[in-house]
Write an enzyme that holds these catalytic residues in place. Structure first.
Site, mmCIF file in Angstrom:
data_model
loop_
_atom_site.group_PDB
_atom_site.id
_atom_site.type_symbol
_atom_site.label_atom_id
_atom_site.label_comp_id
_atom_site.label_asym_id
_atom_site.label_seq_id
_atom_site.Cartn_x
_atom_site.Cartn_y
_atom_site.Cartn_z
ATOM 1 N N TYR A 149 79.326 -10.112 -14.357
ATOM 2 C CA TYR A 149 80.655 -9.927 -14.957
ATOM 3 C C TYR A 149 81.732 -10.019 -13.874
ATOM 4 O O TYR A 149 82.918 -10.120 -14.191
ATOM 5 C CB TYR A 149 80.787 -8.578 -15.669
ATOM 6 N N HIS A 189 69.118 -8.371 -16.070
ATOM 7 C CA HIS A 189 70.061 -8.867 -17.082
ATOM 8 C C HIS A 189 69.377 -9.747 -18.138
ATOM 9 O O HIS A 189 69.590 -9.565 -19.342
ATOM 10 C CB HIS A 189 71.192 -9.630 -16.375
HETATM 11 N N1 LIG Z 1 73.118 -7.759 -21.735
HETATM 12 C C1 LIG Z 1 73.728 -8.860 -22.159
HETATM 13 O O1 LIG Z 1 73.192 -9.982 -22.046
HETATM 14 C C2 LIG Z 1 75.081 -8.743 -22.783
HETATM 15 C C3 LIG Z 1 75.616 -9.831 -23.496
HETATM 16 C C4 LIG Z 1 76.873 -9.663 -24.091
HETATM 17 C C5 LIG Z 1 77.553 -8.453 -23.976
HETATM 18 N N2 LIG Z 1 77.014 -7.421 -23.254
HETATM 19 C C6 LIG Z 1 77.704 -6.103 -23.119
HETATM 20 O O2 LIG Z 1 78.051 -5.649 -24.420
HETATM 21 C C7 LIG Z 1 79.457 -5.363 -24.466
HETATM 22 C C8 LIG Z 1 80.017 -5.542 -25.851
HETATM 23 O O3 LIG Z 1 79.754 -6.821 -26.346
HETATM 24 P P1 LIG Z 1 80.896 -7.871 -26.737
HETATM 25 O O4 LIG Z 1 82.123 -7.587 -25.954
HETATM 26 O O5 LIG Z 1 80.269 -9.210 -26.654
HETATM 27 O O6 LIG Z 1 81.120 -7.625 -28.293
HETATM 28 P P2 LIG Z 1 81.693 -6.443 -29.229
HETATM 29 O O7 LIG Z 1 81.821 -5.187 -28.454
HETATM 30 O O8 LIG Z 1 80.856 -6.473 -30.448
HETATM 31 O O9 LIG Z 1 83.120 -7.011 -29.642
HETATM 32 C C9 LIG Z 1 84.205 -7.037 -28.751
HETATM 33 C C10 LIG Z 1 85.390 -7.669 -29.482
HETATM 34 O O10 LIG Z 1 85.728 -6.868 -30.625
HETATM 35 C C11 LIG Z 1 87.094 -6.467 -30.547
HETATM 36 N N3 LIG Z 1 87.133 -5.080 -31.055
HETATM 37 C C12 LIG Z 1 86.677 -3.975 -30.423
HETATM 38 N N4 LIG Z 1 86.853 -2.881 -31.190
HETATM 39 C C13 LIG Z 1 87.434 -3.303 -32.338
HETATM 40 C C14 LIG Z 1 87.887 -2.636 -33.511
HETATM 41 N N5 LIG Z 1 87.754 -1.307 -33.635
HETATM 42 N N6 LIG Z 1 88.453 -3.388 -34.495
HETATM 43 C C15 LIG Z 1 88.570 -4.730 -34.371
HETATM 44 N N7 LIG Z 1 88.167 -5.414 -33.279
HETATM 45 C C16 LIG Z 1 87.611 -4.704 -32.264
HETATM 46 C C17 LIG Z 1 87.489 -6.588 -29.093
HETATM 47 O O11 LIG Z 1 88.855 -6.900 -28.989
HETATM 48 P P3 LIG Z 1 89.899 -6.187 -27.950
HETATM 49 O O12 LIG Z 1 89.214 -6.057 -26.631
HETATM 50 O O13 LIG Z 1 91.035 -7.161 -27.934
HETATM 51 O O14 LIG Z 1 90.281 -4.864 -28.542
HETATM 52 C C18 LIG Z 1 86.629 -7.756 -28.632
HETATM 53 O O15 LIG Z 1 87.249 -8.989 -28.959
HETATM 54 C C19 LIG Z 1 80.032 -6.314 -23.406
HETATM 55 O O16 LIG Z 1 81.325 -5.941 -23.023
HETATM 56 C C20 LIG Z 1 79.008 -6.179 -22.313
HETATM 57 O O17 LIG Z 1 79.213 -4.972 -21.596
HETATM 58 C C21 LIG Z 1 75.785 -7.556 -22.676
#
Ligand SMILES: NC(=O)c1ccc[n+]([C@@H]2O[C@H](COP(=O)([O-])OP(=O)(O)OC[C@H]3O[C@@H](n4cnc5c(N)ncnc54)[C@H](OP(=O)(O)O)[C@@H]3O)[C@@H](O)[C@H]2O)c1
Length: 283
Positions: free
Chosen positions: A51, A113
């Site tokens: 990241y 990862h």
């Molecule tokens: N291990 C892996 O391979 C892997 C892969 C992907 C992700 N991850 C981890 O998982 C975390 C979360 O996954 P993600 O960021 O892909 O997806 P997510 O948390 O499902 O969705 C994030 C998105 O949803 C929006 N959001 C958040 N809360 C909301 C709400 N209450 N209402 C409406 N929209 C909302 C955010 O917008 P805003 O920010 O504009 O509010 C952002 O665009 C990542 O940040 C990372 O730490 C790990």
């Protein structure tokens, strides 16, 4: 501020039942978001070498601890080992670099990862994580995106079962088989993209109806569904009001019927970008 429940890990440590995702935030925006998430009450922060934000995550946590007097032990920070560091020595070195970057006395959790089974060095990487734990760079070790086979291999090789497997898990891909396997192995399931990211199913009847019934938002319904399945969701939001909203999921309970209706949204090909751990490799 409501107390966040915890899960006990198979190494005896505790982990909060919900955490804060930090991808793709970087720079001052990332420091600000990490601090506001901690002020909102999050006590688990997810980062990764890939990241490119370990410095900022470490800085945000340190500033929060200094400004509030919160003990270091109350915050769990986790980072992830990238695929290009899957040799034993490279893994140990990589974790030492993460440790130096974050400047948080210790790393609480390090995960592999992606397994990258085509490259096929994840078994060496797991031994590197064990070595880093023995050298006190990290407290808890686990993995991400591992299948049953990958988990079984590292457990059979070393006798050490990963404490955590962080996998893609949202209403369109609910990972029922992996959750059952994790429960049998004593592995805590963390959910990435827990809301469904860009494809969040906020408008699905199952989600909307539960939101109306409980007077909460669709995002809160999805995160509550995650919590009731026993998963640790890691929602990311750069928006302070959403950070607060996403954490506020411990004051209501979905019924069995509501849980069933959300579970029924899952699809065999429901992954967000085709990230099948058997074929998708990240270095
Ligand atoms: N291990 C892996 O391979 C892997 C892969 C992907 C992700 N991850 C981890 O998982 C975390 C979360 O996954 P993600 O960021 O892909 O997806 P997510 O948390 O499902 O969705 C994030 C998105 O949803 C929006 N959001 C958040 N809360 C909301 C709400 N209450 N209402 C409406 N929209 C909302 C955010 O917008 P805003 O920010 O504009 O509010 C952002 O665009 C990542 O940040 C990372 O730490 C790990």
């Amino acid at each position: 501020m409501a107390q966040i429940p915890t899960h006990e890990l198979n190494d005896g440590h505790q982990i909060p039942a919900i955490g804060f995702g930090t991808y793709p935030m970087k720079g001052d925006d990332c420091v600000t978001a990490v601090k506001s998430a901690l002020h909102a009450g999050y006590r688990l922060i997810d980062s990764a070498v890939n990241y490119g934000n370990e410095l900022e995550v470490g800085q945000g946590i340190r500033e929060f601890l200094e400004e509030t007097g919160t003990p270091r032990s109350e915050v769990t920070v986790q980072t992830k080992l990238p695929g290009r560091h899957h040799d034993f020595d490279a893994a140990v070195n990589s974790i030492e670099v993460s440790f130096d970057k974050m400047q948080l006395e210790t790393l609480d959790v390090v995960l592999i990862h992606w397994p990258n089974p085509i490259t096929d060095k994840y078994r060496d990487a797991w031994k590197g994580l064990m070595e880093a734990r023995d050298r006190d760079f990290v407290r808890t070790i686990g993995v991400s995106n591992f299948t049953e086979e990958h988990l079984q291999h590292v457990a059979d090789d070393t006798g050490v079962v990963p404490a955590i497997n962080q996998i893609e898990l949202h209403p369109y891909f609910n990972q029922s088989a992996m959750r059952t396997f994790h429960a049998e192995m004593g592995i805590v399931t963390q959910s990435w993209s827990p809301l469904g990211k860009r494809q969040a199913p906020y408008d699905e009847t199952a989600v909307k109806a539960a939101a109306e019934a409980h007077g909460v938002t669709p995002a809160q319904v999805i995160l509550r569904w995650q919590v009731q399945l026993g998963n640790v969701p890691l929602p990311k939001s750069a928006t302070p009001s959403r950070q607060v909203e996403n954490l506020d999921v411990f004051g209501f309970e979905l019924t069995g019927t509501e849980l069933g209706a959300i579970n029924a949204l899952t699809q065999p090909d429901g992954r967000l970008f085709g990230g099948d751990p058997n074929t998708h490799e990240e270095m």
